[in-house]
Write a protein that holds these residues in place. Structure first.
Motif, PDB file in Angstrom:
ATOM      1  N   THR A   1      37.347  46.125  39.687  1.00 54.18           N
ATOM      2  CA  THR A   1      36.291  45.758  40.496  1.00 54.18           C
ATOM      3  C   THR A   1      36.565  44.408  41.047  1.00 54.18           C
ATOM      4  O   THR A   1      36.487  44.141  42.291  1.00 54.18           O
ATOM      5  CB  THR A   1      34.728  45.733  39.833  1.00 54.18           C
ATOM      6  N   VAL A   2      37.043  43.323  40.229  1.00 50.91           N
ATOM      7  CA  VAL A   2      37.407  42.015  40.718  1.00 50.91           C
ATOM      8  C   VAL A   2      38.674  42.082  41.638  1.00 50.91           C
ATOM      9  O   VAL A   2      38.270  41.272  42.726  1.00 50.91           O
ATOM     10  CB  VAL A   2      37.608  41.301  39.517  1.00 50.91           C
ATOM     11  N   LEU A   3      39.424  42.886  41.760  1.00 54.67           N
ATOM     12  CA  LEU A   3      40.662  42.878  42.407  1.00 54.67           C
ATOM     13  C   LEU A   3      40.173  43.669  43.827  1.00 54.67           C
ATOM     14  O   LEU A   3      40.513  43.109  44.705  1.00 54.67           O
ATOM     15  CB  LEU A   3      41.779  43.783  41.859  1.00 54.67           C
TER      16      LEU A   3
ATOM     17  N   LEU B   1      31.194  30.874  44.403  1.00 49.40           N
ATOM     18  CA  LEU B   1      31.261  32.158  43.319  1.00 49.40           C
ATOM     19  C   LEU B   1      32.346  32.896  44.133  1.00 49.40           C
ATOM     20  O   LEU B   1      33.300  33.729  43.505  1.00 49.40           O
ATOM     21  CB  LEU B   1      30.096  32.757  43.230  1.00 49.40           C
ATOM     22  N   ALA B   2      32.213  33.385  45.383  1.00 48.13           N
ATOM     23  CA  ALA B   2      32.970  34.190  46.078  1.00 48.13           C
ATOM     24  C   ALA B   2      34.669  33.496  45.973  1.00 48.13           C
ATOM     25  O   ALA B   2      35.576  34.362  45.559  1.00 48.13           O
ATOM     26  CB  ALA B   2      32.915  34.203  47.502  1.00 48.13           C
ATOM     27  N   ASP B   3      35.006  32.423  46.404  1.00 50.14           N
ATOM     28  CA  ASP B   3      36.085  31.708  45.779  1.00 50.14           C
ATOM     29  C   ASP B   3      36.752  32.161  44.492  1.00 50.14           C
ATOM     30  O   ASP B   3      38.078  32.339  44.249  1.00 50.14           O
ATOM     31  CB  ASP B   3      36.128  30.299  46.280  1.00 50.14           C
ATOM     32  N   ALA B   4      36.007  31.666  43.696  1.00 46.87           N
ATOM     33  CA  ALA B   4      36.319  32.143  42.295  1.00 46.87           C
ATOM     34  C   ALA B   4      36.708  33.744  42.163  1.00 46.87           C
ATOM     35  O   ALA B   4      37.714  33.870  41.236  1.00 46.87           O
ATOM     36  CB  ALA B   4      35.270  31.995  41.199  1.00 46.87           C
ATOM     37  N   VAL B   5      35.832  34.531  42.609  1.00 42.17           N
ATOM     38  CA  VAL B   5      36.350  36.099  42.475  1.00 42.17           C
ATOM     39  C   VAL B   5      37.815  36.349  43.283  1.00 42.17           C
ATOM     40  O   VAL B   5      38.451  36.782  42.680  1.00 42.17           O
ATOM     41  CB  VAL B   5      35.340  36.687  43.384  1.00 42.17           C
ATOM     42  N   GLU B   6      37.879  35.533  44.413  1.00 40.51           N
ATOM     43  CA  GLU B   6      39.222  35.647  44.973  1.00 40.51           C
ATOM     44  C   GLU B   6      40.315  35.188  44.219  1.00 40.51           C
ATOM     45  O   GLU B   6      41.266  35.809  44.085  1.00 40.51           O
ATOM     46  CB  GLU B   6      39.105  35.147  46.335  1.00 40.51           C
ATOM     47  N   ASP B   7      40.069  33.833  43.535  1.00 41.91           N
ATOM     48  CA  ASP B   7      41.095  33.369  42.772  1.00 41.91           C
ATOM     49  C   ASP B   7      41.491  34.068  41.489  1.00 41.91           C
ATOM     50  O   ASP B   7      42.733  34.458  41.256  1.00 41.91           O
ATOM     51  CB  ASP B   7      40.611  32.088  42.255  1.00 41.91           C
ATOM     52  N   VAL B   8      40.733  34.822  40.731  1.00 40.96           N
ATOM     53  CA  VAL B   8      40.929  35.763  39.895  1.00 40.96           C
ATOM     54  C   VAL B   8      41.587  37.094  40.278  1.00 40.96           C
ATOM     55  O   VAL B   8      42.694  37.271  39.711  1.00 40.96           O
ATOM     56  CB  VAL B   8      39.747  36.241  38.795  1.00 40.96           C
ATOM     57  N   ALA B   9      41.285  37.496  41.484  1.00 41.36           N
ATOM     58  CA  ALA B   9      41.830  38.735  41.896  1.00 41.36           C
ATOM     59  C   ALA B   9      43.280  38.215  42.559  1.00 41.36           C
ATOM     60  O   ALA B   9      44.049  39.426  42.344  1.00 41.36           O
ATOM     61  CB  ALA B   9      40.992  39.191  43.335  1.00 41.36           C
ATOM     62  N   LEU B  10      43.445  37.154  42.937  1.00 45.61           N
ATOM     63  CA  LEU B  10      44.940  36.833  43.409  1.00 45.61           C
ATOM     64  C   LEU B  10      45.832  36.665  42.041  1.00 45.61           C
ATOM     65  O   LEU B  10      46.563  37.252  41.881  1.00 45.61           O
ATOM     66  CB  LEU B  10      44.843  35.511  44.080  1.00 45.61           C
ATOM     67  N   LEU B  11      45.240  36.346  40.977  1.00 45.18           N
ATOM     68  CA  LEU B  11      46.034  36.264  39.544  1.00 45.18           C
ATOM     69  C   LEU B  11      46.326  37.940  39.204  1.00 45.18           C
ATOM     70  O   LEU B  11      47.361  37.936  38.956  1.00 45.18           O
ATOM     71  CB  LEU B  11      45.216  35.947  38.459  1.00 45.18           C
TER      72      LEU B  11
ATOM     73  N   CYS C   1      30.375  39.854  37.565  1.00 43.28           N
ATOM     74  CA  CYS C   1      28.958  40.434  38.129  1.00 43.28           C
ATOM     75  C   CYS C   1      28.956  40.078  39.537  1.00 43.28           C
ATOM     76  O   CYS C   1      28.454  40.838  40.528  1.00 43.28           O
ATOM     77  CB  CYS C   1      27.806  39.852  37.332  1.00 43.28           C
ATOM     78  N   ALA C   2      29.466  39.041  40.042  1.00 44.01           N
ATOM     79  CA  ALA C   2      29.646  38.654  41.463  1.00 44.01           C
ATOM     80  C   ALA C   2      30.441  39.638  42.129  1.00 44.01           C
ATOM     81  O   ALA C   2      30.012  40.135  43.183  1.00 44.01           O
ATOM     82  CB  ALA C   2      30.208  37.428  41.613  1.00 44.01           C
ATOM     83  N   ALA C   3      31.651  39.954  41.617  1.00 41.32           N
ATOM     84  CA  ALA C   3      32.542  40.891  42.188  1.00 41.32           C
ATOM     85  C   ALA C   3      31.982  42.223  42.281  1.00 41.32           C
ATOM     86  O   ALA C   3      32.047  43.072  43.193  1.00 41.32           O
ATOM     87  CB  ALA C   3      33.921  41.290  41.267  1.00 41.32           C
ATOM     88  N   GLU C   4      31.265  42.806  41.145  1.00 41.67           N
ATOM     89  CA  GLU C   4      30.422  43.897  41.283  1.00 41.67           C
ATOM     90  C   GLU C   4      29.628  44.120  42.592  1.00 41.67           C
ATOM     91  O   GLU C   4      29.392  45.098  43.263  1.00 41.67           O
ATOM     92  CB  GLU C   4      29.753  44.346  39.990  1.00 41.67           C
TER      93      GLU C   4
END
Length: 205
Positions: free
Chosen positions: A101-103, A56-66, A17-20
């Motif tokens: 959306t996360v990426l 929360l933004a850092d977490a979105v970036e971490d998942v996006a990097l994966l 939801c944060a990514a969106e």
């Protein structure tokens, strides 16, 4: 165990939801209240998992990097050239940016001047392209007059441009857009004997 699973699901929902929200509104405008409401949790539950909007933004970036690593980590088909692999993964990246959306939010956040760059997805992509182009050079796949640095600049500049423009108009991330770009690039990039073998539309890998 059920409590732990519920916590994991809540965290994953908050990241999605944060990514969106970041993708739609940008980091500065996005509010934690909007994110928690969209996720169906209280602000207190959000803060239990993430201390701040920056976390929360850092977490979105971490998942996006994966997810970016998953795109670039796909093996090329047996017998495929490095340039064809570059074409295939470029298509893969823009395809994922279109649907994930996360990426997409991770790329947007990593280029947002309103916050420190913690996970440089664009830099990671550039590094991957540099490695593949270097392998192509070592195998004699580049046209004698093609500069490796120019090849990297063209591919990275175009794909990041597609990513930015795609935020407003999804057609920039569609396969036909990427194919047209590659059809223009490949004749000046690939060695003569490879030109007819490389498929600008990708191999579907």
């Amino acid at each position: 165990m059920a409590k732990q699973e519920r916590a994991v699901r809540t965290r994953e929902t908050l990241i999605r939801c944060a990514a969106e929200t970041f993708d739609r509104e940008g980091f500065t405008v996005a509010s934690l209240t909007t994110i928690s409401t969209q996720a169906g949790v209280s602000n207190g539950a959000l803060h239990f998992h993430f201390a701040s909007k920056a976390a929360l933004a850092d977490a979105v970036e971490d998942v996006a990097l994966l997810r970016l690593r998953a795109v670039t980590g796909k093996a090329s088909p047996d017998g495929s050239s490095h340039l064809q692999h570059l074409v295939d993964v470029t298509h893969g990246l823009t395809r994922e940016l279109l649907g994930d959306t996360v990426l997409r939010a991770g790329f947007k956040l990593s280029g947002d001047p309103a916050r420190p760059c913690r996970t440089d997805l664009r830099g990671y992509w550039q590094g991957w392209v540099e490695q593949v182009v270097a392998r192509a050079v070592a195998e004699g796949e580049l046209h004698p007059e093609a500069a490796p640095e120019g090849a990297v600049t063209a591919v990275v500049g175009a794909t990041v441009g597609f990513e930015v423009l795609g935020a407003q108009d999804a057609s920039w991330l569609e396969p036909r857009t990427v194919t047209r770009f590659l059809e223009l690039l490949l004749p000046s990039l690939a060695a003569q004997e490879l030109r007819k073998e490389i498929r600008a539309e990708g191999t579907g890998q």
